[in-house]
Enzyme design. Structure first.
Site, PDB file in Angstrom:
ATOM      1  N   ILE A  39      -5.119  10.140  10.788  1.00  0.00           N
ATOM      2  CA  ILE A  39      -3.999  10.649   9.990  1.00  0.00           C
ATOM      3  C   ILE A  39      -4.551  11.183   8.665  1.00  0.00           C
ATOM      4  O   ILE A  39      -5.472  10.585   8.084  1.00  0.00           O
ATOM      5  CB  ILE A  39      -2.965   9.524   9.703  1.00  0.00           C
ATOM      6  CG1 ILE A  39      -2.593   8.772  11.008  1.00  0.00           C
ATOM      7  CG2 ILE A  39      -1.725  10.087   9.013  1.00  0.00           C
ATOM      8  CD1 ILE A  39      -1.963   9.611  12.098  1.00  0.00           C
ATOM      9  N   TYR A  89     -13.937  -4.111  10.264  1.00  0.00           N
ATOM     10  CA  TYR A  89     -12.629  -3.438  10.226  1.00  0.00           C
ATOM     11  C   TYR A  89     -11.909  -3.569  11.575  1.00  0.00           C
ATOM     12  O   TYR A  89     -10.746  -3.983  11.643  1.00  0.00           O
ATOM     13  CB  TYR A  89     -12.833  -1.964   9.857  1.00  0.00           C
ATOM     14  CG  TYR A  89     -11.553  -1.163   9.810  1.00  0.00           C
ATOM     15  CD1 TYR A  89     -10.653  -1.306   8.757  1.00  0.00           C
ATOM     16  CD2 TYR A  89     -11.233  -0.268  10.825  1.00  0.00           C
ATOM     17  CE1 TYR A  89      -9.478  -0.581   8.717  1.00  0.00           C
ATOM     18  CE2 TYR A  89     -10.057   0.468  10.788  1.00  0.00           C
ATOM     19  CZ  TYR A  89      -9.184   0.311   9.736  1.00  0.00           C
ATOM     20  OH  TYR A  89      -8.013   1.025   9.696  1.00  0.00           O
ATOM     21  N   ASN A  98       1.049  -2.692   5.403  1.00  0.00           N
ATOM     22  CA  ASN A  98       0.383  -1.401   5.596  1.00  0.00           C
ATOM     23  C   ASN A  98      -0.925  -1.272   4.818  1.00  0.00           C
ATOM     24  O   ASN A  98      -1.810  -0.526   5.227  1.00  0.00           O
ATOM     25  CB  ASN A  98       1.381  -0.294   5.178  1.00  0.00           C
ATOM     26  CG  ASN A  98       0.728   1.041   4.982  1.00  0.00           C
ATOM     27  OD1 ASN A  98       0.453   1.748   5.949  1.00  0.00           O
ATOM     28  ND2 ASN A  98       0.444   1.413   3.736  1.00  0.00           N
ATOM     29  N   LYS A 105      -8.354  -5.591  12.519  1.00  0.00           N
ATOM     30  CA  LYS A 105      -7.177  -4.932  13.092  1.00  0.00           C
ATOM     31  C   LYS A 105      -6.818  -5.536  14.459  1.00  0.00           C
ATOM     32  O   LYS A 105      -5.637  -5.636  14.811  1.00  0.00           O
ATOM     33  CB  LYS A 105      -7.418  -3.424  13.203  1.00  0.00           C
ATOM     34  CG  LYS A 105      -7.453  -2.708  11.849  1.00  0.00           C
ATOM     35  CD  LYS A 105      -6.087  -2.751  11.158  1.00  0.00           C
ATOM     36  CE  LYS A 105      -6.025  -1.867   9.931  1.00  0.00           C
ATOM     37  NZ  LYS A 105      -4.714  -1.906   9.268  1.00  0.00           N
ATOM     38  N   GLY A 123       0.819  -1.217   0.000  1.00  0.00           N
ATOM     39  CA  GLY A 123       0.000   0.000   0.000  1.00  0.00           C
ATOM     40  C   GLY A 123       0.845   1.256   0.000  1.00  0.00           C
ATOM     41  O   GLY A 123       0.549   2.207   0.723  1.00  0.00           O
ATOM     42  N   SER A 183       1.351   3.173  -2.704  1.00  0.00           N
ATOM     43  CA  SER A 183       0.965   4.086  -3.793  1.00  0.00           C
ATOM     44  C   SER A 183       0.417   5.390  -3.236  1.00  0.00           C
ATOM     45  O   SER A 183       0.354   6.391  -3.941  1.00  0.00           O
ATOM     46  CB  SER A 183      -0.109   3.427  -4.671  1.00  0.00           C
ATOM     47  OG  SER A 183      -1.200   3.014  -3.870  1.00  0.00           O
ATOM     48  N   ARG A 184      -0.003   5.374  -1.969  1.00  0.00           N
ATOM     49  CA  ARG A 184      -0.653   6.557  -1.374  1.00  0.00           C
ATOM     50  C   ARG A 184      -0.390   6.597   0.126  1.00  0.00           C
ATOM     51  O   ARG A 184       0.094   5.632   0.709  1.00  0.00           O
ATOM     52  CB  ARG A 184      -2.185   6.454  -1.511  1.00  0.00           C
ATOM     53  CG  ARG A 184      -2.694   6.205  -2.862  1.00  0.00           C
ATOM     54  CD  ARG A 184      -4.187   6.306  -2.886  1.00  0.00           C
ATOM     55  NE  ARG A 184      -4.841   5.009  -2.944  1.00  0.00           N
ATOM     56  CZ  ARG A 184      -5.890   4.668  -2.208  1.00  0.00           C
ATOM     57  NH1 ARG A 184      -6.369   5.497  -1.311  1.00  0.00           N
ATOM     58  NH2 ARG A 184      -6.443   3.484  -2.360  1.00  0.00           N
TER      59      ARG A 184
END
Ligand SMILES: NC(=O)c1ccc[n+]([C@@H]2O[C@H](COP(=O)([O-])OP(=O)(O)OC[C@H]3O[C@@H](n4cnc5c(N)ncnc54)[C@H](OP(=O)(O)O)[C@@H]3O)[C@@H](O)[C@H]2O)c1
Length: 253
Positions: A188, A155, A90, A159, A12, A14-15
């Site tokens: 974030i 989600y 990530n 996690k 992950g 790319s961003r």
């Protein structure tokens, strides 16, 4: 140069947090594998920036919901670099559903990307690291691994599972000089938290601001460095005080 000649995969990247982490590793001498779920302009842009910092870096798109695709990604990494020193799990999929309406296929998709992919990736990485004599694995969790909110059953549970995977891997891999640690971000500023949502967080975070990707990348890179060789199985919350307590952001209580 803390990471001279180290080979690093940041899933992950790319961003968002992953991209910032890839930049930081590349600027400190690592060969970085820049990853996104498929070819995209963002992946290309991130890769081009990384390559300017570290010319031997590699771009590898891979759908992490597909276990065979993950195995192929690691086959390419081994063929290209012959080693992997640092793995950062990530990449993430996130969405919200009321528990009563949560479709089974969304549960499966979130678990495939957020939990099963880190398991498969870490196992393949650790097998390479055992042969090399050591390595580092860093999993990126979320404050929702221990504090949930509405519509986040799938989600949060993925996690929470990732945190326990971190601890179990740390326990079993310490004998091979592989340290496994966990970073737990709060709110974030990335695509995951759009500007309206970031605004809502201002009253919830004692620091009165959302965090920035470099503030998470700094912790990831510390844990990936030799300075952290005696740290394993640990979880580091980086959240501006968001989870200090239910009245952390309410001086009136
Ligand atoms: N931002 C926050 O407020 C926050 C808070 C707590 C925890 N975190 C954690 O921090 C980590 C990074 O979050 P972020 O905010 O930087 O996320 P982000 O900006 O949304 O980026 C997500 C990354 O994951 C990749 N990805 C998504 N689905 C994928 C799939 N099916 N297969 C492969 N790659 C996939 C994306 O690739 P594409 O570009 O190709 O789609 C992208 O590179 C995550 O683990 C997240 O849970 C973030």
């Amino acid at each position: 140069m803390r990471f001279a000649e180290k080979v690093v995969l940041v899933t992950g990247s790319s961003r968002g947090i992953g991209r910032e982490t890839a930049f930081r590793f590349a600027s400190e001498g690592a060969h970085v594998i820049v990853h996104g779920h498929a070819e995209s302009e963002k992946l290309e842009q991130a890769f081009n920036q990384v390559k300017q910092l570290s010319p031997n870096s590699l771009k590898l798109p891979c759908e992490l919901g597909d276990a065979d695709a993950i195995r192929e990604m690691f086959r390419i990494i081994e063929a290209h670099f012959g080693r992997l020193d640092i793995l950062v799990n990530n990449a993430v999929v996130q969405n919200g559903y009321p528990f009563l309406e949560l479709p089974e296929k969304e549960w499966d998709r979130i678990f495939a990307v957020n939990l099963k992919a880190p398991f498969i990736s870490s196992q393949l990485a650790a097998k390479m690291m055992v042969k090399q004599g050591g390595g580092k694995i860093i999993n990126i969790g979320s404050v929702h691994e221990f504090q949930t909110k509405r519509n986040f059953a799938h989600y949060s549970t993925s996690k929470g599972g990732l945190l326990m995977l971190t601890k179990n891997m740390a326990l079993e891999l310490a004998q091979y000089n592989i340290q496994v640690n966990h970073v737990t971000p709060g709110a974030i500023a990335t695509d995951l938290t759009d500007p309206a949502r970031q605004q809502q967080f201002l009253t919830a975070v004692p620091a009165a601001r959302v965090g920035q990707p470099p503030e998470i990348a700094a912790m990831i890179c510390f844990l990936a460095s030799d300075e952290a060789n005696y740290i394993t199985g640990a979880s580091f919350v980086v959240d501006g005080g968001l989870t200090l307590g239910f009245c952390a952001s309410r001086p009136d209580l």
